[in-house]
Design an enzyme around this catalytic site. Structure first.
Site, PDB file in Angstrom:
ATOM      1  N   ASP A 150       0.815  -1.218   0.000  1.00 38.15           N
ATOM      2  CA  ASP A 150       0.000   0.000   0.000  1.00 38.15           C
ATOM      3  C   ASP A 150       0.848   1.267   0.000  1.00 38.15           C
ATOM      4  OD1 ASP A 150       0.555   0.503   2.985  1.00 38.15           O
ATOM      5  OD2 ASP A 150      -0.381  -1.473   3.006  1.00 38.15           O
TER       6      ASP A 150
ATOM      7  N   GLU B 228      -9.789  -2.090   4.867  1.00 41.89           N
ATOM      8  CA  GLU B 228     -10.499  -1.768   6.097  1.00 41.89           C
ATOM      9  C   GLU B 228     -11.741  -2.658   6.259  1.00 41.89           C
ATOM     10  OE1 GLU B 228      -8.860  -0.065   8.139  1.00 41.89           O
ATOM     11  OE2 GLU B 228      -9.091   2.086   7.851  1.00 41.89           O
TER      12      GLU B 228
ATOM     13  N   HIS C 230      -7.485  -4.958   9.818  1.00 39.73           N
ATOM     14  CA  HIS C 230      -7.176  -4.726   8.415  1.00 39.73           C
ATOM     15  C   HIS C 230      -5.829  -5.345   8.036  1.00 39.73           C
ATOM     16  CE1 HIS C 230      -5.174  -0.511   9.176  1.00 39.73           C
ATOM     17  NE2 HIS C 230      -4.248  -1.445   9.105  1.00 39.73           N
TER      18      HIS C 230
ATOM     19  N   ASN D 192      -7.764  -2.924  13.797  1.00 38.59           N
ATOM     20  CA  ASN D 192      -9.166  -3.254  13.498  1.00 38.59           C
ATOM     21  C   ASN D 192      -9.275  -4.469  12.568  1.00 38.59           C
ATOM     22  OD1 ASN D 192      -8.226  -2.184  11.154  1.00 38.59           O
ATOM     23  ND2 ASN D 192      -9.784  -0.607  10.933  1.00 38.59           N
TER      24      ASN D 192
HETATM   25  C1  GLP Z   1      -1.015  -0.765   8.228  1.00 37.76           C
HETATM   26  C2  GLP Z   1      -0.113  -0.907   7.045  1.00 37.76           C
HETATM   27  C3  GLP Z   1       0.470  -2.263   7.024  1.00 37.76           C
HETATM   28  C4  GLP Z   1       1.075  -2.549   8.403  1.00 37.76           C
HETATM   29  C5  GLP Z   1       0.013  -2.492   9.474  1.00 37.76           C
HETATM   30  C6  GLP Z   1       0.539  -2.744  10.859  1.00 37.76           C
HETATM   31  O1  GLP Z   1      -2.073  -1.549   7.996  1.00 37.76           O
HETATM   32  N1  GLP Z   1      -0.827  -0.726   5.823  1.00 37.76           N
HETATM   33  O2  GLP Z   1       1.422  -2.328   5.998  1.00 37.76           O
HETATM   34  O3  GLP Z   1       1.656  -3.799   8.350  1.00 37.76           O
HETATM   35  O4  GLP Z   1      -0.487  -1.186   9.446  1.00 37.76           O
HETATM   36  O5  GLP Z   1       1.369  -1.677  11.258  1.00 37.76           O
HETATM   37  P1  GLP Z   1       2.239  -1.742  12.571  1.00 37.76           P
HETATM   38  O6  GLP Z   1       3.166  -2.873  12.379  1.00 37.76           O
HETATM   39  O7  GLP Z   1       2.966  -0.427  12.637  1.00 37.76           O
HETATM   40  O8  GLP Z   1       1.303  -1.950  13.696  1.00 37.76           O
END
Ligand code: GLP
Length: 254
Positions: A68, A144, A139, A137
């Protein structure tokens, strides 16, 4: 599905790095789908260290596809996915930058950019591995709650809870400066990967992990729609697994 429960976040990052390293060594032309975020950053740091310590561990023929990017951000913006990946991984290993794919969040026509990205993944032979971080959440990528199992790369709008998580001062300093939209690979794009690797660490992810494993799969918890993938590995730490009621049969503690 295989669930790997590690002692802590560091252990989980090392497990992820081990898995990626093994695959890169055995399949040098690997197509690797990559997440950003804190959880995967530890694994990228380990991969850089290992690459610099071993002359035979090379990324020369690997291609990467990030899951993303934030709509509206230029690739050189320090808060973009492109910037994160360049400075956490790509610039420290021997991967040619032209083999590293990230959708352009600053594209004039975001819809065409999304379609082109999906086609590019297909044209390059699809993803061998999709490394996915789990959001609070449920995702994955930026799919989402409400995302369809059939979704493909597209523009999405963040929910309130994701906006709040993103503007926690780590990447974005305030709600005001947090983009409202992203380009993200879809759940069907992930499902087509030959191996899906989902990682979640920390007590803040415990509820999401519980909902993914213990609830009925459905669009309200997008990651749950990947749970019947034929080749899925989930890596968590003890904190993230602390409220798990129904661990799968193939669960290992490391
Ligand atoms: C978002 C990003 C993902 C990431 C996720 C978890 O969803 N799009 O690429 O892996 O968050 O982020 P974090 O590891 O900082 O909790």
């Amino acid at each position: 599905m295989r669930l790997v429960i590690c002692r802590n976040a560091h252990g989980a990052a090392m497990q992820l790095a081990d898995l990626i390293e093994d695959r890169v060594r055995s399949e040098p032309k690997l197509n690797l789908g990559l997440a950003t975020g804190r959880t995967s950053a530890g694994a990228y740091e380990a991969l850089v260290r290992r690459h610099n310590a071993c002359t035979d561990f090379t990324f020369r023929h690997v291609s990467t596809f990030n899951t993303d990017e934030f709509v509206g951000l230029k690739p050189w913006d320090s808060r973009s996915t492109r910037f994160f990946m360049n400075y956490r991984l790509f610039k420290h290993v021997d991967i040619p930058l032209e083999n590293t794919m990230v959708p352009r969040g600053d594209a004039v026509d975001v819809e065409s950019e999304a379609k082109a990205y999906e086609l590019l993944i297909k044209a390059r032979g699809g993803l061998d591995i999709a490394v996915l971080g789990l959001g609070h959440n449920g995702h994955v990528g930026f799919n989402e709650p409400g995302s369809s199992a059939k979704s493909r790369t597209r523009e999405v709008e963040f929910t309130e809870s994701t906006l709040a998580a993103l503007s926690d001062g780590n990447r974005f300093q305030s709600l005001n400066e947090t983009p409202r939209k992203a380009l993200t690979m879809g759940l069907a794009t992930f499902y087509e990967a030959r191996h899906v690797l989902l990682i979640a660490t920390g007590i803040g992810k415990a509820n999401a992990v519980h909902r993914v494993f213990d609830g009925k799969p459905g669009p309200s918890v997008p990651a749950s729609l990947l749970m019947d993938h034929p080749n899925l590995t989930v890596i968590v730490d003890q904190d993230a697994a602390s409220t798990l009621r129904k661990p799968p049969q193939d669960t290992v503690h490391v």
